[in-house]
Design a protein around this motif. Structure first.
Motif, mmCIF file in Angstrom:
data_model
loop_
_atom_site.group_PDB
_atom_site.id
_atom_site.type_symbol
_atom_site.label_atom_id
_atom_site.label_comp_id
_atom_site.label_asym_id
_atom_site.label_seq_id
_atom_site.Cartn_x
_atom_site.Cartn_y
_atom_site.Cartn_z
ATOM 1 N N GLN A 156 -32.213 57.144 6.209
ATOM 2 C CA GLN A 156 -32.350 56.245 5.035
ATOM 3 C C GLN A 156 -30.936 56.068 4.387
ATOM 4 O O GLN A 156 -29.930 56.797 4.380
ATOM 5 N N ILE A 157 -30.910 54.948 3.460
ATOM 6 C CA ILE A 157 -29.913 54.599 2.783
ATOM 7 C C ILE A 157 -30.195 54.375 1.500
ATOM 8 O O ILE A 157 -31.078 53.451 1.066
ATOM 9 N N ALA A 158 -29.459 54.904 0.387
ATOM 10 C CA ALA A 158 -29.942 54.664 -0.935
ATOM 11 C C ALA A 158 -28.549 54.026 -1.428
ATOM 12 O O ALA A 158 -27.433 54.320 -1.278
ATOM 13 N N PHE A 159 -28.774 52.790 -2.069
ATOM 14 C CA PHE A 159 -27.918 52.115 -2.774
ATOM 15 C C PHE A 159 -27.651 52.410 -4.256
ATOM 16 O O PHE A 159 -28.662 52.280 -5.046
ATOM 17 N N VAL A 160 -26.430 52.742 -4.540
ATOM 18 C CA VAL A 160 -26.372 53.395 -5.694
ATOM 19 C C VAL A 160 -25.329 52.073 -6.689
ATOM 20 O O VAL A 160 -24.356 51.361 -6.181
ATOM 21 N N PHE A 176 -26.525 45.084 1.722
ATOM 22 C CA PHE A 176 -25.494 45.658 1.994
ATOM 23 C C PHE A 176 -24.646 44.725 1.249
ATOM 24 O O PHE A 176 -23.367 45.202 0.566
ATOM 25 N N GLN A 177 -24.890 43.150 1.283
ATOM 26 C CA GLN A 177 -23.872 42.404 0.446
ATOM 27 C C GLN A 177 -24.195 42.666 -1.003
ATOM 28 O O GLN A 177 -23.185 42.687 -1.933
ATOM 29 N N THR A 178 -25.654 42.862 -1.256
ATOM 30 C CA THR A 178 -25.889 42.845 -2.735
ATOM 31 C C THR A 178 -25.116 44.157 -3.502
ATOM 32 O O THR A 178 -24.583 44.167 -4.450
ATOM 33 N N TYR A 179 -25.257 45.197 -2.800
ATOM 34 C CA TYR A 179 -25.121 46.709 -3.364
ATOM 35 C C TYR A 179 -23.319 47.004 -3.010
ATOM 36 O O TYR A 179 -22.836 47.872 -3.669
ATOM 37 N N VAL A 180 -23.149 46.686 -1.827
ATOM 38 C CA VAL A 180 -21.611 47.010 -1.184
ATOM 39 C C VAL A 180 -20.697 46.091 -1.055
ATOM 40 O O VAL A 180 -19.632 46.286 -1.143
ATOM 41 N N GLY A 181 -21.252 44.696 -1.114
ATOM 42 C CA GLY A 181 -20.362 43.800 -0.926
ATOM 43 C C GLY A 181 -19.526 43.333 0.362
ATOM 44 O O GLY A 181 -18.532 42.919 0.571
ATOM 45 N N ILE A 182 -20.428 43.946 1.498
ATOM 46 C CA ILE A 182 -20.076 43.911 2.878
ATOM 47 C C ILE A 182 -20.404 42.339 3.486
ATOM 48 O O ILE A 182 -21.573 42.201 3.237
ATOM 49 N N GLN A 195 -32.512 65.394 8.175
ATOM 50 C CA GLN A 195 -32.673 63.799 7.892
ATOM 51 C C GLN A 195 -30.712 63.727 7.400
ATOM 52 O O GLN A 195 -30.360 64.420 6.526
ATOM 53 N N VAL A 196 -30.335 62.613 7.689
ATOM 54 C CA VAL A 196 -29.374 62.033 6.973
ATOM 55 C C VAL A 196 -29.493 61.027 6.148
ATOM 56 O O VAL A 196 -30.120 59.760 6.471
ATOM 57 N N THR A 197 -29.024 61.129 4.743
ATOM 58 C CA THR A 197 -29.268 60.212 3.799
ATOM 59 C C THR A 197 -27.920 59.639 3.439
ATOM 60 O O THR A 197 -26.952 60.360 2.995
ATOM 61 N N CYS A 198 -27.762 58.427 3.543
ATOM 62 C CA CYS A 198 -26.426 57.718 3.523
ATOM 63 C C CYS A 198 -26.568 57.239 1.983
ATOM 64 O O CYS A 198 -27.352 56.359 1.595
ATOM 65 N N VAL A 199 -25.347 57.380 1.304
ATOM 66 C CA VAL A 199 -25.580 56.847 -0.113
ATOM 67 C C VAL A 199 -24.047 55.702 -0.171
ATOM 68 O O VAL A 199 -23.168 55.974 0.244
ATOM 69 N N MET A 200 -24.670 54.355 -0.531
ATOM 70 C CA MET A 200 -23.617 53.207 -0.279
ATOM 71 C C MET A 200 -23.660 52.437 -1.856
ATOM 72 O O MET A 200 -24.592 52.692 -2.559
ATOM 73 N N GLY A 201 -22.534 52.044 -2.005
ATOM 74 C CA GLY A 201 -22.404 51.326 -3.251
ATOM 75 C C GLY A 201 -20.873 50.862 -3.364
ATOM 76 O O GLY A 201 -19.953 51.305 -2.724
ATOM 77 N N ARG A 202 -20.575 49.990 -4.407
ATOM 78 C CA ARG A 202 -19.254 49.593 -4.634
ATOM 79 C C ARG A 202 -18.452 50.946 -5.177
ATOM 80 O O ARG A 202 -18.705 51.446 -5.690
ATOM 81 N N ASN A 203 -17.205 50.405 -5.229
ATOM 82 C CA ASN A 203 -16.253 51.412 -5.833
ATOM 83 C C ASN A 203 -16.703 51.563 -7.450
ATOM 84 O O ASN A 203 -16.821 50.742 -8.176
#
Length: 231
Positions: free
Chosen positions: A200-204, A225-231, A28-36
């Motif tokens: 799956q996508i984990a938002f940090v 995506f908007q809440t945690y990454v600001g996209i 599996q690919v677990t993607c980790v996303m979040g703001r700088n």
């Protein structure tokens, strides 16, 4: 399976990770996303032992990794492609690959498999790595990590600054690895790249995994995506 449980870590008196937990499953690919500044890179560096966990546990198939010196972690089958690639610029493509093979005493069979994933590198084996294009350097960084025959592959922003054809190649490579059972943790900011390969996508946020979503019906309009990454 790689498991992080309640990890605290940081730099000196600055705490970055706060009770962070994450699981990466084989195939599996677990993607980790979040703001700088959310702690994504620090999480990867903590897995690799470059930053010491102050609390919590990191295990690979129930084998503890936390507390190991950094040079021991790759020998357990963790491949790491840091942001910025960190190649040995004065060495050739072949020499960089050889360093990857030496880490876990892999043979020419592994080398041939890795070069089959990146045929362009085979054409440049004698070329100094610092003279490669940005996309070719990223290929080499991934190839060197794959020379470990890793159980887990960590990638930090692998598509940053690359042209679409290179991004497509990286995506295809990760999908190939997924089919062989490799667990991948991918730190990425490009939603289009994420949705095409992540299970799956984990938002940090603020040093912890605030939310994890299965990638079933997610779209770029998904509110997280908007809440945690600001996209």
């Amino acid at each position: 399976m790689l498991e992080l449980k309640a990890i605290n870590a940081g730099y000196g008196n600055v705490q970055v990770l706060r009770n962070l937990s994450l699981t990466a499953k084989p195939g599996q690919v677990t993607c980790v996303m979040g703001r700088n500044g959310a702690g994504k890179t620090t999480m990867l560096r903590t897995i690799m032992g470059q930053v010491q966990a102050q609390a919590g546990s990191i295990t690979l198939n129930n084998t503890p990794l936390h507390g190991l010196p950094a040079h021991e972690v790759p020998r357990h089958g963790i491949g790491y492609v840091p942001q910025g690639r960190r190649l040995f610029g004065e060495l050739t493509v072949a020499q960089n690959i050889e360093i990857g093979l030496m880490t876990r005493h892999k043979t020419a069979k592994t080398r041939d498999y890795v070069l089959s994933l990146f045929p362009r590198l085979r054409e440049r084996l004698a070329q100094r790595s610092s003279t490669l294009s940005g996309g070719e350097q990223q290929m080499l960084a991934i190839a060197r990590a794959l020379c470990l025959e890793p159980a887990v592959l960590l990638l930090d922003e692998p598509t940053e600054g690359l042209q679409p054809s290179m991004i497509t190649l990286i995506r295809e490579t990760l999908l190939t690895l997924k089919a062989t059972g490799v667990a991948t943790i991918l730190v990425e900011q490009r939603v289009d790249a994420v949705l095409s390969m992540a299970n799956q996508i984990a938002f940090v946020s603020n040093g912890t995994v605030a939310e994890t979503l299965e990638n079933t019906n997610l779209t770029p309009a998904t509110p997280q995506f908007q809440t945690y990454v600001g996209i």
